[in-house]
Design an enzyme around this catalytic site. Structure first.
Site, PDB file in Angstrom:
ATOM      1  N   THR A  66       0.849  -1.192   0.000  1.00  0.00           N
ATOM      2  CA  THR A  66       0.000   0.000   0.000  1.00  0.00           C
ATOM      3  C   THR A  66       0.883   1.240   0.000  1.00  0.00           C
ATOM      4  OG1 THR A  66      -0.054   0.053   2.432  1.00  0.00           O
ATOM      5  CG2 THR A  66      -1.818  -1.166   1.315  1.00  0.00           C
ATOM      6  N   ASP A 146       1.036  21.858  -0.908  1.00  0.00           N
ATOM      7  CA  ASP A 146       1.922  20.806  -0.404  1.00  0.00           C
ATOM      8  C   ASP A 146       3.100  21.474   0.295  1.00  0.00           C
ATOM      9  OD1 ASP A 146       3.947  18.723  -0.200  1.00  0.00           O
ATOM     10  OD2 ASP A 146       2.683  17.545  -1.540  1.00  0.00           O
ATOM     11  N   ARG A 208      -6.555   9.384   4.106  1.00  0.00           N
ATOM     12  CA  ARG A 208      -6.682   8.618   5.339  1.00  0.00           C
ATOM     13  C   ARG A 208      -7.863   9.190   6.124  1.00  0.00           C
ATOM     14  NH1 ARG A 208      -4.614   5.149   3.305  1.00  0.00           N
ATOM     15  NH2 ARG A 208      -2.726   3.981   3.815  1.00  0.00           N
ATOM     16  N   GLU A 237     -12.931   3.189  10.563  1.00  0.00           N
ATOM     17  CA  GLU A 237     -13.315   2.117   9.639  1.00  0.00           C
ATOM     18  C   GLU A 237     -12.709   0.784  10.100  1.00  0.00           C
ATOM     19  OE1 GLU A 237     -10.309   2.029   5.965  1.00  0.00           O
ATOM     20  OE2 GLU A 237     -11.376   3.948   6.035  1.00  0.00           O
ATOM     21  N   HIS A 254     -13.090   2.486   1.102  1.00  0.00           N
ATOM     22  CA  HIS A 254     -11.623   2.544   1.046  1.00  0.00           C
ATOM     23  C   HIS A 254     -11.089   1.740  -0.146  1.00  0.00           C
ATOM     24  CE1 HIS A 254      -7.817   2.962   3.779  1.00  0.00           C
ATOM     25  NE2 HIS A 254      -7.520   3.126   2.488  1.00  0.00           N
ATOM     26  N   TYR A 258      -7.965   0.696  -5.490  1.00  0.00           N
ATOM     27  CA  TYR A 258      -8.097  -0.757  -5.592  1.00  0.00           C
ATOM     28  C   TYR A 258      -8.269  -1.293  -7.009  1.00  0.00           C
ATOM     29  CZ  TYR A 258      -7.988  -2.636  -0.878  1.00  0.00           C
ATOM     30  OH  TYR A 258      -7.568  -3.100   0.347  1.00  0.00           O
TER      31      TYR A 258
END
Length: 380
Positions: A66, A146, A208, A237, A254, A258
């Site tokens: 991940t 950022d 997140r 979660e 989430h 994926y």
């Protein structure tokens, strides 16, 4: 050697078996007893790799398939000589696809003209950079925030968070979870910051869960202080706040990163890292293969007659992935959060697809190619 692997990591079964004893387990069943004599772990976010799990074990290396690695106590691992690594950028194209599908879905639902809107991207790493690129292709003005990059590279390309929030129509968050320090992101969007948002704005979080204070977000939505919100990640979660879920425009379990392609990248990076750590020469250059095809055909046709470039882009994006389908599944039964995640559909990224355009203009073909599609133009 012994290697413990999360049983939901795809494309990995059989890879290490010629070189080690391999144990496949659900992430939450990877216990201290299981890893005591293990040389390496290959994990996902559901395995908390800290002193409680690792003290007294033989573990020399941990790879998480991940981008995020807040489930690894990196400081403890480093103090105790345990090599760890994540898979930076592995699913950045997948999140780009998720956000693109989200943007065109929101545009259709709320009657938005994306090419007249501004997207604020908070966190411009591997993922945020690709999201910004997708938004630009859709014609949006893009603002970037950022602070670590601004310090390293200079501030010309970046704006402060307050400026971004004052100017953006849609805000999308792609930061790591940091609890301390000058760039802490825990509750980056707390009640005070959410209170600065306007009733015309939309907030998206696929980074997140704790980056956005979910209770504060729920209160803002309840009071109509935001136009809409989208969450792919949640505080607490898989035990999510179902009342908040019901208020969201899009709620997903989430799965933004994926895609099958992103998973294959994460697996490949993890296998190579563990192979290097354990000295398994034959696997140091290994890459996942045999990525399955999705339910839809990998080549499709769009007749561009009478359609704007935006309509053509929307049709192509939604052909590859309809984020509303994932949202509908979660909203139908939020208790299935982990199952929907663990048994996720085969989703392929635009780079896997070829599109034939009939009667197209050059602009649509050029933009679809920039989104990753293999584009063929035909007169009829």
């Amino acid at each position: 050697m012994k290697i413990v692997i999360d049983n939901k990591i795809p494309f990995i079964r059989g890879v290490f078996e010629p070189y080690a004893d391999v144990v496949y387990l659900p992430g939450k069943e990877t216990t201290a007893e299981v890893v005591r004599d293990a040389d390496a772990l290959i994990t996902r976010t559901r395995t908390i790799c800290n002193e409680s799990l690792l003290k007294g074990s033989a573990v020399k290396a941990i790879a998480t398939a991940t981008i995020g690695y807040d489930h690894i106590d990196t400081a403890w691992c480093e103090r105790n000589g345990i090599f760890w690594t994540n898979a930076p950028g592995c699913n950045s194209w997948s999140v780009k696809q998720y956000i693109a599908s989200t943007l065109v879905t929101l545009a259709a639902r709320y009657g938005l003209q994306l090419d007249r809107m501004t997207l604020g991207v908070v966190g411009v790493g591997n993922v945020g950079s690709k999201v910004a690129e997708a938004a630009g292709i859709l014609g949006m003005k893009v603002l970037l925030n950022d602070p670590p990059r601004a310090r390293r590279e200079g501030s010309d390309a970046f704006v402060g968070l307050d400026e971004l929030l004052s100017e953006a129509d849609i805000v999308t968050v792609h930061v790591p979870l940091e609890k301390e320090g000058p760039d802490a992101t825990w509750h980056l969007f707390d009640a005070a910051r959410i209170a600065t948002l306007r009733p015309t704005q939309i907030l998206i979080n696929s980074s997140r869960g704790p980056v956005v204070d979910n209770l504060a977000l729920k209160a803002a939505l309840y009071d109509c202080r935001l136009k809409a919100a989208v969450l792919d990640v949640w505080e607490g979660e898989p035990a999510i706040d179902t009342e908040l879920m019901s208020m969201l425009a899009i709620s997903t379990p989430h799965i933004a990163g994926y895609s099958a392609d992103g998973k294959a990248n994460g697996t490949s990076m993890s296998v190579r890292a563990v192979a290097r750590a354990l000295g398994i020469e034959a696997l140091k250059g290994w890459s996942a293969s045999g990525i399955p095809a999705p339910v839809q055909a990998l080549r499709f046709t769009i007749d561009c007659s009478g359609k704007t470039t935006q309509q053509v882009l929307t049709e192509a994006i939604l052909y590859t992935y309809r984020v509303e389908e994932d949202s509908d599944l979660l909203k139908a039964d939020p208790s299935l959060f982990e199952k929907l995640r663990g048994d996720y559909q085969i989703r392929r990224e635009p780079t896997a697809f070829g599109v034939t355009l009939l009667h197209s203009g050059k602009e649509a073909a050029h933009k679809l190619a920039r989104l990753g599609f293999e584009v063929t133009e035909a007169a009829e």
